[in-house]
Design an enzyme around this catalytic site. Sequence first.
Site, mmCIF file in Angstrom:
data_model
loop_
_atom_site.group_PDB
_atom_site.id
_atom_site.type_symbol
_atom_site.label_atom_id
_atom_site.label_comp_id
_atom_site.label_asym_id
_atom_site.label_seq_id
_atom_site.Cartn_x
_atom_site.Cartn_y
_atom_site.Cartn_z
ATOM 1 C CB THR A 37 -13.572 7.147 5.100
ATOM 2 O OG1 THR A 37 -12.429 6.274 5.133
ATOM 3 C CG2 THR A 37 -13.128 8.569 4.796
ATOM 4 C CE1 TYR B 86 -3.876 2.334 0.695
ATOM 5 C CE2 TYR B 86 -2.389 3.344 2.284
ATOM 6 C CZ TYR B 86 -3.552 3.379 1.537
ATOM 7 O OH TYR B 86 -4.389 4.475 1.638
ATOM 8 C CB ILE C 26 -9.623 10.543 6.363
ATOM 9 C CG1 ILE C 26 -8.362 11.291 5.874
ATOM 10 C CG2 ILE C 26 -10.882 11.369 6.089
ATOM 11 C CD1 ILE C 26 -8.096 12.651 6.500
ATOM 12 C CE LYS D 150 -3.604 4.907 -1.795
ATOM 13 N NZ LYS D 150 -4.657 5.394 -2.696
HETATM 14 N N1 LIG Z 1 -9.438 6.875 4.995
HETATM 15 C C1 LIG Z 1 -8.151 7.134 5.175
HETATM 16 O O1 LIG Z 1 -7.717 7.329 6.325
HETATM 17 C C2 LIG Z 1 -7.210 7.256 3.989
HETATM 18 C C3 LIG Z 1 -5.897 7.666 4.252
HETATM 19 C C4 LIG Z 1 -4.999 7.816 3.194
HETATM 20 C C5 LIG Z 1 -5.423 7.574 1.890
HETATM 21 N N2 LIG Z 1 -6.699 7.172 1.667
HETATM 22 C C6 LIG Z 1 -7.079 6.959 0.257
HETATM 23 O O2 LIG Z 1 -8.193 7.784 -0.061
HETATM 24 C C7 LIG Z 1 -9.004 7.162 -1.058
HETATM 25 C C8 LIG Z 1 -10.447 7.141 -0.598
HETATM 26 O O3 LIG Z 1 -10.502 6.379 0.605
HETATM 27 P P1 LIG Z 1 -11.772 6.314 1.574
HETATM 28 O O4 LIG Z 1 -11.241 6.303 2.936
HETATM 29 O O5 LIG Z 1 -12.767 7.311 1.152
HETATM 30 O O6 LIG Z 1 -12.248 4.806 1.245
HETATM 31 P P2 LIG Z 1 -13.671 4.108 1.130
HETATM 32 O O7 LIG Z 1 -13.396 2.649 1.288
HETATM 33 O O8 LIG Z 1 -14.652 4.744 2.033
HETATM 34 O O9 LIG Z 1 -14.106 4.406 -0.390
HETATM 35 C C9 LIG Z 1 -13.358 3.869 -1.456
HETATM 36 C C10 LIG Z 1 -14.301 3.579 -2.608
HETATM 37 O O10 LIG Z 1 -13.503 3.051 -3.680
HETATM 38 C C11 LIG Z 1 -14.233 2.004 -4.290
HETATM 39 N N3 LIG Z 1 -13.337 1.072 -4.957
HETATM 40 C C12 LIG Z 1 -12.481 0.180 -4.383
HETATM 41 N N4 LIG Z 1 -11.861 -0.532 -5.325
HETATM 42 C C13 LIG Z 1 -12.331 -0.086 -6.523
HETATM 43 C C14 LIG Z 1 -12.058 -0.441 -7.852
HETATM 44 N N5 LIG Z 1 -11.197 -1.429 -8.162
HETATM 45 N N6 LIG Z 1 -12.718 0.213 -8.836
HETATM 46 C C15 LIG Z 1 -13.600 1.197 -8.537
HETATM 47 N N7 LIG Z 1 -13.903 1.576 -7.289
HETATM 48 C C16 LIG Z 1 -13.270 0.927 -6.290
HETATM 49 C C17 LIG Z 1 -14.966 1.335 -3.132
HETATM 50 O O11 LIG Z 1 -16.065 0.557 -3.608
HETATM 51 C C18 LIG Z 1 -15.376 2.526 -2.293
HETATM 52 O O12 LIG Z 1 -16.651 3.024 -2.652
HETATM 53 C C19 LIG Z 1 -8.391 5.794 -1.300
HETATM 54 O O13 LIG Z 1 -7.564 5.839 -2.445
HETATM 55 C C20 LIG Z 1 -7.542 5.568 -0.060
HETATM 56 O O14 LIG Z 1 -6.462 4.686 -0.293
HETATM 57 C C21 LIG Z 1 -7.595 6.996 2.675
#
Ligand SMILES: NC(=O)c1ccc[n+]([C@@H]2O[C@H](COP(=O)([O-])OP(=O)(O)OC[C@H]3O[C@@H](n4cnc5c(N)ncnc54)[C@H](O)[C@@H]3O)[C@@H](O)[C@H]2O)c1
Length: 266
Positions: A199, A164, A197, A168
């Site tokens: 979520t 991961y 975050i 990233k």
């Molecule tokens: N939440 C955190 O703390 C955090 C921290 C750093 C980075 N991120 C990044 O931020 C982004 C959003 O994360 P989030 O926390 O909102 O996650 P989340 O799981 O709430 O939402 C992610 C969405 O992506 C969709 N998804 C997953 N695989 C997919 C694919 N192959 N094709 C299409 N859609 C797909 C899922 O169905 C989901 O609706 C992600 O890239 C995540 O890696 C999140």
Amino acid sequence: MSETVDAHPVAVVTGAASGMGRECVESLRALEGVLVAVDLEAPSIEGTVGVACDVSDPAAVDALAARVRDLGPFRALVHAAGISPTMADARRVFEVDLLGTQLVLDAFEELVVPGSAAVCFSSSAAYQIAPFVDAEQDALIDDPTAVDFLARAESAVADSGLAYSLAKRGVIRAVARAAVRWGRRGGRVNSVAPGLIDTPMGRREMERQPIMQEMLAQTPLGREGEPREVADVVAYLVSDAASFVSGVDVLVDGAMIQGMSSAGTD
Ligand SMILES: NC(=O)c1ccc[n+]([C@@H]2O[C@H](COP(=O)([O-])OP(=O)(O)OC[C@H]3O[C@@H](n4cnc5c(N)ncnc54)[C@H](O)[C@@H]3O)[C@@H](O)[C@H]2O)c1
């Protein structure tokens, strides 16, 4: 329907069904064009065109770009779709988080017109591993569309957490490369690196990975971020207010990375 003179600009959000992607759908309403909401299953969100697309599937991503081309001139892309370390093995993490991002950037490149802007989602995890990454790992992540990429990535990295972080880091580097190509067409590309975050993904990792509590304790602002706080930065980056900002990654982490690197020194 092909592009017409009175066509409305098109804004696209991947990962639109949940978390930060869902919040970005609301932010992008300000652009006042056609709003396309993309996820594994077509999201049903009022005022948007829902499209099903697995961003790691090249044919599906090409079909998405073709659909956008038919809808009107490409104005904005927010690529938030992604998975976290506890959701899949290392190979699938590389496939969705890194290969998927490269596929999306490549497919949308042909649509770029002056004023087009994209924001991809990296992660603060990329900063945590930065001091330990070697040239071989960078060479690997810099070529995610190579035919043997997933096989090589899988044999080099067994741990999904490291996968991961490297994926990233690869997103940040892919965005920097894309900014050069898109820039020549008048378009911009940036990324945001969220910290912790609140979520569905963030809560899942918080529950399953004990280190997340330590990271929270080392976040100077003393709390997780809200999806809106990241969506606001994304909204700025795709807006004309950021018209000379391209090729950068913006940490949105409440100074967590600074807090972690100074831990024990103050
Ligand atoms: N939440 C955190 O703390 C955090 C921290 C750093 C980075 N991120 C990044 O931020 C982004 C959003 O994360 P989030 O926390 O909102 O996650 P989340 O799981 O709430 O939402 C992610 C969405 O992506 C969709 N998804 C997953 N695989 C997919 C694919 N192959 N094709 C299409 N859609 C797909 C899922 O169905 C989901 O609706 C992600 O890239 C995540 O890696 C999140």
